[in-house]
Design a protein around this motif. Structure first.
Motif, PDB file in Angstrom:
ATOM      1  N   ARG A   1       0.937  -1.178  -0.058  1.00  0.00           N
ATOM      2  CA  ARG A   1      -0.042   0.025   0.029  1.00  0.00           C
ATOM      3  C   ARG A   1       0.833   1.193   0.120  1.00  0.00           C
ATOM      4  O   ARG A   1       1.996   1.201   0.166  1.00  0.00           O
TER       5      ARG A   1
ATOM      6  N   ARG B   1       0.904   4.798   1.757  1.00  0.00           N
ATOM      7  CA  ARG B   1       0.188   5.734   3.031  1.00  0.00           C
ATOM      8  C   ARG B   1       0.637   7.056   2.960  1.00  0.00           C
ATOM      9  O   ARG B   1       1.865   7.144   2.940  1.00  0.00           O
TER      10      ARG B   1
ATOM     11  N   ARG C   1       8.763  -0.470   5.404  1.00  0.00           N
ATOM     12  CA  ARG C   1       8.183   0.883   4.879  1.00  0.00           C
ATOM     13  C   ARG C   1       9.312   1.721   4.632  1.00  0.00           C
ATOM     14  O   ARG C   1      10.303   1.854   5.256  1.00  0.00           O
TER      15      ARG C   1
ATOM     16  N   THR D   1       1.016  10.562   4.425  1.00  0.00           N
ATOM     17  CA  THR D   1       1.352  11.348   5.782  1.00  0.00           C
ATOM     18  C   THR D   1       1.590  12.648   5.504  1.00  0.00           C
ATOM     19  O   THR D   1       2.000  13.208   4.531  1.00  0.00           O
TER      20      THR D   1
ATOM     21  N   ASP E   1      -6.918   3.176   0.670  1.00  0.00           N
ATOM     22  CA  ASP E   1      -7.864   3.647   1.963  1.00  0.00           C
ATOM     23  C   ASP E   1      -9.367   3.247   1.721  1.00  0.00           C
ATOM     24  O   ASP E   1     -10.152   3.214   2.644  1.00  0.00           O
TER      25      ASP E   1
END
Length: 596
Positions: free
Chosen positions: A412, A414, A531, A416, A573
């Motif tokens: 995914r 993500r 990550r 931020t 999401d």
């Protein structure tokens, strides 16, 4: 063969006859006679070692006896040791190498072949001999002998713990190494653990050994033992016994050791027994090391450096825990090869410390683990992360006997405040601290080809584990995508609180740190999550999706890994989408596979 240790300090002050005024003459005699009886049986056992592991330096009773001499030299004349501690030390000495022969196993070869270590080693060697198409369950004699020697060495410390109380069936009853049933019942377990401990790291001693063991029923109350102190004596004495007594020239001529073993024989048969000067052990050579002996000299240097490290770590442990420190804490000359050559002489050459070095490790990693190897396509890094995740899943399937389609890799993006993070998560085997800070960071070493794999995950090799990753460089491609990287991992068999995070704050140029994983980071059911904070958002020039205009992430993932044995899922999401189902390339149409 009469014992050679009755004149050593540790023996004379603890187990030797103290004269008519000794108030504890009877219990002292009991310990002494029991230990000498145990020595006679251990002598028989260690005589079997060369039959099972040819080429070893001397591991017979003379080696075991010599550890009293080494321990007395290292500990010093005034080291506090009571008779019960001396008995336990002596018994652990007799056991620590005695399991290097098949005779140490009451159920013989068949029992050893049933162990996980045998199956793993046989499978590894069979894969190495792929040209011969070897069946690991029916090895030819030459490979069976190789497996036997490797497994006996790997298991000998663990088996030493077992034989402390193990019996051997004999006509008329059972024979034990330690004849006295009362002493065997009371001290057998701790003797075995101390014998086993010479194979542990120093940092494990306090955690795995009892803090204290009181005196046995028939012994004076003040004769409690400190297992950690005794274990420190055993491991330093064993590491320090390096001299010609362990490698006699005539025996070397007869046995004709080869390779690495030959170099061990070569350097030890030139050394005299060490002496103590202040807080240092001093090793000297009789004959010099000629040019033909250069490799043996360097092995000697490395071995003595290892001994110094052992002495240093033991001294730190003893000092920090308030235990009596050993008198010897150094090895003379090991600060530099040139200095050691003053004691262990060379002839016709000089041991200058000139070795191949890599002074700019980050530059090498960036060259061989980044764009220089993979080019300007950043999607290659994502492919490598998926490949590593699939390997971890495959390993867990082997250990837990999961079905061939089990396991998921979730990818995914993500968003931020810092930017876009790419996450690749798997529910595979996971990593503990030793792997996370060892092979993962060792550029060029594949965990799947390291000895640590069989140590960390017994049965994995025998279970037929086949990893895609071979060279130990794929992980480093992640730094093509960004400098801030975290790897959070939890072993499949560990508690959630055991999860760890390895964190890079400035790419490969900075030092990573290891910390307990935050609850929100932890994999729910074991596995790993990588990550990386992307330097470039996916859709911008140079980003993950830039070279694939119009492609959705699901299509890119399927293109990068069109035929894998784990299910690949892209998460957003809003929803999750399956990109590839495990093994579906075998069943979908040719056109569907090609369209990926």
């Amino acid at each position: 063969m009469p014992p050679s240790f009755p004149d050593t300090t540790l023996w004379t002050k603890t187990l030797a006859d103290q004269g008519k005024r000794d108030p504890h003459a009877a219990p002292r005699r009991k310990l002494r006679e029991t230990l000498l009886g145990m020595r006679e049986k251990a002598d028989v056992l260690v005589q079997e070692i060369p039959k099972s592991i040819p080429g070893l330096t001397v591991h017979d009773i003379t080696h075991l006896d010599a550890l009293w001499e080494m321990a007395s030299l290292i500990a010093g004349e005034d080291y506090p040791l009571n008779p019960a501690e001396a008995f336990v030390f002596g018994a652990a000495v007799l056991l620590h190498d005695s399991a290097m022969s098949l005779a140490a196993y009451s159920d013989g070869l068949r029992g050893l072949q049933a162990t996980t270590e045998w199956r793993d080693t046989a499978a590894t060697i069979a894969r190495r001999e792929e040209d011969r198409r070897v069946d690991p369950d029916a090895l030819p004699p030459d490979l069976e002998s190789e497996v036997l020697a490797a497994v006996l060495r790997a298991r000998h410390a663990k088996q030493a713990e077992t034989i402390a109380k193990q019996g051997w069936a004999a006509p008329g009853g059972t024979e034990y190494l330690l004849d006295d049933g009362e002493l065997r019942a009371f001290y057998g377990e701790v003797i075995g653990k101390i014998a086993h401990s010479h194979w542990w790291s120093v940092s494990e001693l306090e955690a795995r050994l009892p803090l204290k063991v009181g005196a046995g029923r028939s012994l004076p109350g003040g004769w409690a033992i400190d297992p950690v102190k005794i274990a420190c004596l055993l491991r330093t004495a064993d590491a320090a016994h390096l001299d010609a007594r362990r490698a006699p020239r005539f025996m070397m001529a007869i046995t004709r050791p080869r390779g690495h073993s030959e170099r061990h024989w070569s350097f030890q048969n030139k050394l005299g027994p060490p002496e103590r000067e202040n807080d240092s052990l001093v090793y000297t050579s009789g004959p010099s090391f000629g040019l033909e002996d250069a490799e043996a000299w360097w092995l000697c240097f490395d071995t003595l450096c290892g001994l110094r490290k052992e002495l240093d770590e033991v001294d730190i442990l003893l000092a920090e825990t308030g235990r009596p420190r050993l008198q010897v804490r150094q090895v003379a000359g090991v600060g530099s090869p040139e200095r050691l050559a003053k004691y262990i002489r060379t002839e016709g050459w000089e041991p200058a410390d000139a070795r191949l070095t890599v002074s700019d490790i980050p530059a090498i990693i960036e060259m061989l683990g980044g764009k220089k190897l993979y080019g300007d396509d950043p999607t290659i890094a994502l492919r490598e992360l998926i490949q590593n995740a699939c390997d971890a899943i495959r390993a867990r399937r082997v250990l837990e006997d999961r079905p061939p389609e089990w396991g998921e890799v979730r990818i995914r993006f993500r968003e931020t405040a810092e930017g876009t993070w790419l996450e690749v998560a798997d529910n595979g085997i996971g990593m503990g601290r030793r792997i996370l800070t060892g092979p993962l960071l060792n550029f060029g070493q594949s965990f799947w080809r390291s000895s640590l794999m069989t140590d960390e995950f017994p049965g994995l090799s025998a279970g037929g584990m086949r990893a895609t990753g071979q060279f130990g460089i794929g992980f480093f491609s992640v730094f093509m995508l960004g400098d801030r990287v975290t790897v959070t991992s939890r072993r499949y068999d560990a508690a959630a609180s055991d999860a760890l995070t390895l964190e890079f704050g400035a790419g490969v140029a900075g030092r990573p740190l290891v910390r307990p994983a935050d609850p929100a980071e932890r994999p729910n059911d074991g596995g790993s999550v990588v990550r990386v904070l992307l330097t470039l958002p996916p859709g911008q020039p140079g980003g993950l999706l830039w070279l694939w205009p119009g492609w959705q992430p699901e299509a890119l993932i399927a293109c990068l890994a069109p035929a894998v044995d784990a299910t690949l899922i892209f998460e957003s999401d809003v929803e999750s989408a399956i990109c590839v189902r495990a093994g579906d390339w075998k069943t979908i149409s040719d056109q569907s596979l090609l369209s990926r």
